[in-house]
Design a protein around this motif. Sequence first.
Motif, PDB file in Angstrom:
ATOM      1  N   HIS A 156     -29.735 121.748  -2.041  1.00  0.00           N
ATOM      2  CA  HIS A 156     -30.040 120.392  -1.564  1.00  0.00           C
ATOM      3  C   HIS A 156     -28.823 119.587  -1.129  1.00  0.00           C
ATOM      4  N   ILE A 157     -27.614 120.000  -1.560  1.00  0.00           N
ATOM      5  CA  ILE A 157     -26.458 119.141  -1.272  1.00  0.00           C
ATOM      6  C   ILE A 157     -25.449 119.735  -0.295  1.00  0.00           C
ATOM      7  N   VAL A 158     -25.509 121.036  -0.031  1.00  0.00           N
ATOM      8  CA  VAL A 158     -24.522 121.667   0.848  1.00  0.00           C
ATOM      9  C   VAL A 158     -24.709 121.192   2.295  1.00  0.00           C
ATOM     10  N   ASN A 159     -23.580 120.902   2.948  1.00  0.00           N
ATOM     11  CA  ASN A 159     -23.553 120.503   4.372  1.00  0.00           C
ATOM     12  C   ASN A 159     -24.385 119.257   4.680  1.00  0.00           C
ATOM     13  N   LYS A 160     -24.397 118.301   3.768  1.00  0.00           N
ATOM     14  CA  LYS A 160     -25.176 117.073   3.989  1.00  0.00           C
ATOM     15  C   LYS A 160     -24.279 115.844   4.181  1.00  0.00           C
ATOM     16  N   GLY A 161     -22.994 116.063   4.418  1.00  0.00           N
ATOM     17  CA  GLY A 161     -22.085 114.932   4.606  1.00  0.00           C
ATOM     18  C   GLY A 161     -21.613 114.360   3.277  1.00  0.00           C
ATOM     19  N   PRO A 162     -20.884 113.248   3.326  1.00  0.00           N
ATOM     20  CA  PRO A 162     -20.365 112.637   2.095  1.00  0.00           C
ATOM     21  C   PRO A 162     -21.491 112.300   1.112  1.00  0.00           C
ATOM     22  N   MET A 174     -29.484 114.291 -13.451  1.00  0.00           N
ATOM     23  CA  MET A 174     -28.465 114.281 -12.401  1.00  0.00           C
ATOM     24  C   MET A 174     -29.101 113.902 -11.067  1.00  0.00           C
ATOM     25  N   GLU A 175     -28.384 113.139 -10.263  1.00  0.00           N
ATOM     26  CA  GLU A 175     -28.825 112.786  -8.898  1.00  0.00           C
ATOM     27  C   GLU A 175     -27.654 112.980  -7.943  1.00  0.00           C
ATOM     28  N   VAL A 176     -27.983 113.327  -6.702  1.00  0.00           N
ATOM     29  CA  VAL A 176     -26.976 113.354  -5.632  1.00  0.00           C
ATOM     30  C   VAL A 176     -27.526 112.549  -4.466  1.00  0.00           C
ATOM     31  N   TRP A 177     -26.728 111.598  -3.983  1.00  0.00           N
ATOM     32  CA  TRP A 177     -27.107 110.720  -2.868  1.00  0.00           C
ATOM     33  C   TRP A 177     -26.181 110.965  -1.685  1.00  0.00           C
ATOM     34  N   ALA A 178     -26.747 111.257  -0.514  1.00  0.00           N
ATOM     35  CA  ALA A 178     -25.946 111.280   0.714  1.00  0.00           C
ATOM     36  C   ALA A 178     -25.668 109.830   1.097  1.00  0.00           C
ATOM     37  N   VAL A 179     -24.437 109.534   1.510  1.00  0.00           N
ATOM     38  CA  VAL A 179     -24.109 108.160   1.898  1.00  0.00           C
ATOM     39  C   VAL A 179     -23.739 108.120   3.375  1.00  0.00           C
ATOM     40  N   GLY A 180     -24.157 107.034   4.046  1.00  0.00           N
ATOM     41  CA  GLY A 180     -23.989 106.954   5.494  1.00  0.00           C
ATOM     42  C   GLY A 180     -25.067 107.775   6.181  1.00  0.00           C
ATOM     43  N   ASP A 181     -24.842 108.082   7.445  1.00  0.00           N
ATOM     44  CA  ASP A 181     -25.831 108.861   8.196  1.00  0.00           C
ATOM     45  C   ASP A 181     -25.624 110.347   7.943  1.00  0.00           C
ATOM     46  N   LEU A 182     -26.720 111.076   7.780  1.00  0.00           N
ATOM     47  CA  LEU A 182     -26.622 112.528   7.585  1.00  0.00           C
ATOM     48  C   LEU A 182     -26.011 113.166   8.826  1.00  0.00           C
ATOM     49  N   PRO A 183     -25.188 114.225   8.652  1.00  0.00           N
ATOM     50  CA  PRO A 183     -24.658 114.907   9.844  1.00  0.00           C
ATOM     51  C   PRO A 183     -25.797 115.517  10.649  1.00  0.00           C
ATOM     52  N   GLU A 184     -25.588 115.641  11.965  1.00  0.00           N
ATOM     53  CA  GLU A 184     -26.669 116.124  12.841  1.00  0.00           C
ATOM     54  C   GLU A 184     -27.194 117.476  12.393  1.00  0.00           C
ATOM     55  N   SER A 185     -26.284 118.314  11.890  1.00  0.00           N
ATOM     56  CA  SER A 185     -26.702 119.660  11.467  1.00  0.00           C
ATOM     57  C   SER A 185     -27.712 119.604  10.318  1.00  0.00           C
TER      58      SER A 185
END
Length: 469
Positions: free
Chosen positions: A294-300, A415-426
């Motif tokens: 769920h968290i790989v390659n999702k940006g910061p 545990m939680e993981v939050w993507a911050v900002g806009d997700l990368p296009e990929s």
Amino acid sequence: MGNAESNAYQNHLSRFLPEEQTDIDGMFDTLSGSSGAAGAKNGKATKKTVTLAALQAYMREPLPEQMTVRLYNGMKSIDLTGKSSGPSEQIAKEQFVIFMSNLLKGNADEKITIIMRMISQTEGPVKGKQIQEFTEDLIMSLVHVLNYRKELKGWNLENTRDSASGVKALASQLLSELKLADGKKPVGPQLMETTFDQSVIEDWVYRVPQISTFLSVVIRQGFHVLHSLLDQAKDIINLVPGCKGIKGRGLISLFDIPSIIYINSHLPAELQHKWQLLFSSRVHGESFSQLCGHIVNKGPCIVILKDLDGYIFGGFASHSWEVKPQFQGDNRCFLFSVFPSLAVYTCTGYNDHYMYLNHGQQTMPNGLGMGGQHDYFGLWIDSDYGKGHSKAKPRCTTYNSPQLSAEENFTLDAMEVWAVGDLPESAVIKGKKSILDVDPEAQALLEMTGKSRQSDGLREPVEDDDDGN
């Protein structure tokens, strides 16, 4: 009104754009309507003023009462030179405008006299305890008014942890910046009894931008003036990030509103507008491969966890997580704690061990880590999901953070993981397909872990783009 006074008043008025002036005039007329409606006596029009009762009646719902009284004391403290009598119990239009001008448009020097009177009605130095009460009132009022005006952008008091402890934790963090003239920072019980004069508080307001920002938002949203204009600084617009991915899941985040505001202010400016939930152990299950998926390659991202002792802490990863046996990230990464205390720990420059994620290797440690070194991380979650450590004797070399968990080796509760900002296009799959539809490796990984194609259970709910509560 004397000439000099008139000029000073005009200078304050001229800080506001014409539409802002209209906004403030309208608010004063609304507030003074009850006290100034008596009309003319002996042919003379009575000058309109605002009473505490009128202010309390208007603010009953938007703000807690103790904050309304503090705002009133701040307005009342404005000395209109050349007045024949002492301070009046009623607020004149000039006082109202100067109050708005100084707190919304002024510098620390202009704000300080008003803030001192908001902390204490009596002139002179103030005690640490009084500053603490003011700061807690201010943060509580901020959360209250943003919730009341529906400005929490998808967060609310039901999907976050209790704000009361968050208010106290954020107030303690801001108060820890109080510095006496000799540079000493009093702490704990000593802080409560220490006396601070105006110059020390002015220095604090200058160095701790949250005080001015929070006051500005409480006034704008409380009075409902100047709240929708484009002149607002970014720190107000992105005070609370938009929240995505939590709606309809019955989930209560590990974050509280004050800690979201504080952690968000430490993120790079371009990432402060939105947080999106990528992973929650309570939603996606307690599995390291699920976490990686769920968290790989999702940006910061922001990682936050809670140990079995109730300590809440985490880290900000400035880059997309990648599974590899090398350290990654850069010096924008940081570690933080949310409970029992709120703090952010930034890079020391000692080494570049910012972030690490590895899985399925025999020779290197497998898990997610931030700061320190192998087997001695500032924050570590083992691939044997559920175990972790936070080692810092006395401090983590990368982030200068102390031990974040209650025990050095801890057991994970959530545990939680939050993507911050806009997700990368990929990461944004066209047509919102499941990642399983386009990534055979993800499918193979699931089959290896005995979770063959239960894709419906793993697909993310498609959320509306609105940030409404």
